[in-house]
Write a protein that holds these residues in place. Sequence first.
Motif, PDB file in Angstrom:
ATOM      1  N   ARG A 203    -117.145  74.487 -37.356  1.00 32.33           N
ATOM      2  CA  ARG A 203    -116.434  75.233 -37.631  1.00 32.33           C
ATOM      3  C   ARG A 203    -115.255  74.624 -36.781  1.00 32.33           C
ATOM      4  O   ARG A 203    -115.726  75.063 -35.320  1.00 32.33           O
ATOM      5  CB  ARG A 203    -117.374  76.355 -37.043  1.00 32.33           C
ATOM      6  N   ALA A 204    -113.675  74.764 -36.765  1.00 32.39           N
ATOM      7  CA  ALA A 204    -113.179  74.671 -36.078  1.00 32.39           C
ATOM      8  C   ALA A 204    -113.118  76.355 -34.944  1.00 32.39           C
ATOM      9  O   ALA A 204    -113.164  75.867 -33.523  1.00 32.39           O
ATOM     10  CB  ALA A 204    -112.041  74.791 -36.268  1.00 32.39           C
ATOM     11  N   LEU A 205    -114.102  76.893 -34.805  1.00 30.83           N
ATOM     12  CA  LEU A 205    -114.131  78.349 -34.142  1.00 30.83           C
ATOM     13  C   LEU A 205    -115.112  77.905 -33.199  1.00 30.83           C
ATOM     14  O   LEU A 205    -115.144  78.169 -31.847  1.00 30.83           O
ATOM     15  CB  LEU A 205    -113.868  79.429 -35.034  1.00 30.83           C
ATOM     16  N   ASP A 206    -116.021  77.227 -33.424  1.00 29.80           N
ATOM     17  CA  ASP A 206    -117.164  76.559 -32.592  1.00 29.80           C
ATOM     18  C   ASP A 206    -117.154  75.424 -31.263  1.00 29.80           C
ATOM     19  O   ASP A 206    -116.964  76.009 -30.199  1.00 29.80           O
ATOM     20  CB  ASP A 206    -118.186  76.238 -33.624  1.00 29.80           C
ATOM     21  N   GLN A 207    -116.293  75.010 -32.145  1.00 24.07           N
ATOM     22  CA  GLN A 207    -115.090  73.883 -31.908  1.00 24.07           C
ATOM     23  C   GLN A 207    -114.377  74.201 -30.087  1.00 24.07           C
ATOM     24  O   GLN A 207    -114.357  74.141 -29.139  1.00 24.07           O
ATOM     25  CB  GLN A 207    -114.941  72.350 -32.181  1.00 24.07           C
ATOM     26  N   GLN A 208    -113.849  75.369 -30.912  1.00 27.13           N
ATOM     27  CA  GLN A 208    -112.571  76.246 -29.413  1.00 27.13           C
ATOM     28  C   GLN A 208    -113.591  76.235 -28.435  1.00 27.13           C
ATOM     29  O   GLN A 208    -113.337  77.103 -27.604  1.00 27.13           O
ATOM     30  CB  GLN A 208    -111.382  77.124 -30.601  1.00 27.13           C
ATOM     31  N   PHE A 209    -114.683  77.153 -29.272  1.00 28.45           N
ATOM     32  CA  PHE A 209    -115.010  78.974 -27.871  1.00 28.45           C
ATOM     33  C   PHE A 209    -116.155  77.026 -26.862  1.00 28.45           C
ATOM     34  O   PHE A 209    -115.960  77.918 -25.840  1.00 28.45           O
ATOM     35  CB  PHE A 209    -116.204  78.559 -29.114  1.00 28.45           C
ATOM     36  N   ILE A 210    -116.704  76.238 -27.864  1.00 29.51           N
ATOM     37  CA  ILE A 210    -116.655  75.480 -26.602  1.00 29.51           C
ATOM     38  C   ILE A 210    -115.879  74.822 -25.457  1.00 29.51           C
ATOM     39  O   ILE A 210    -115.726  74.790 -24.616  1.00 29.51           O
ATOM     40  CB  ILE A 210    -117.859  73.885 -27.627  1.00 29.51           C
TER      41      ILE A 210
END
Length: 170
Positions: free
Chosen positions: A141-148
């Motif tokens: 998920r791009a959102l997970d990578q953005q969160f990290i």
Amino acid sequence: MTNEVVPPENFSHVVGEIYRSSFPRFENFYFLKHRLKLKSVLVLIPEELPPENEEFLQEAGIQLFQVGMSGNKEPFVNIPGDQLTRAMEIVLNPKHQPILIHCNRGKHRTGCLIGCIRKLQNWSLTMIFDEYRRFAFPKARALDQQFIEMYNDSDIKRIASANNWLPIKW
């Protein structure tokens, strides 16, 4: 409990006495108790554990921590940063280790937490995202990578430094 050594799906050593996996099932209990000799388990889902998991943890003397968080999903569901910081406090505290971190599949919520641990270890974002994608495949998920990438680790750095938890021991 069977004496067969069967790690949970998506199982891996993270660092020191920190491990990750998917949701453990009955066939994994022997491995968790006798091979890893767990002191603690951190569950990242909000739902109650199945009775057999609760009984296993109780009988094995393994401390249960639960920081129930929703995964990062479009359009408006995001992991709150303070929840992740609380989970990091539990994981980084040596008195809770050896510890197993898991969500359902050991991919997204677990991957976000591990990615943030990697930031504390000064890994590059390229390396962090590569590890995340390997465990999240085929549904990174791009959102997970953005969160990290965007996670503000100043609170956990302050807490971890004050308690002498950093650097994380290999």
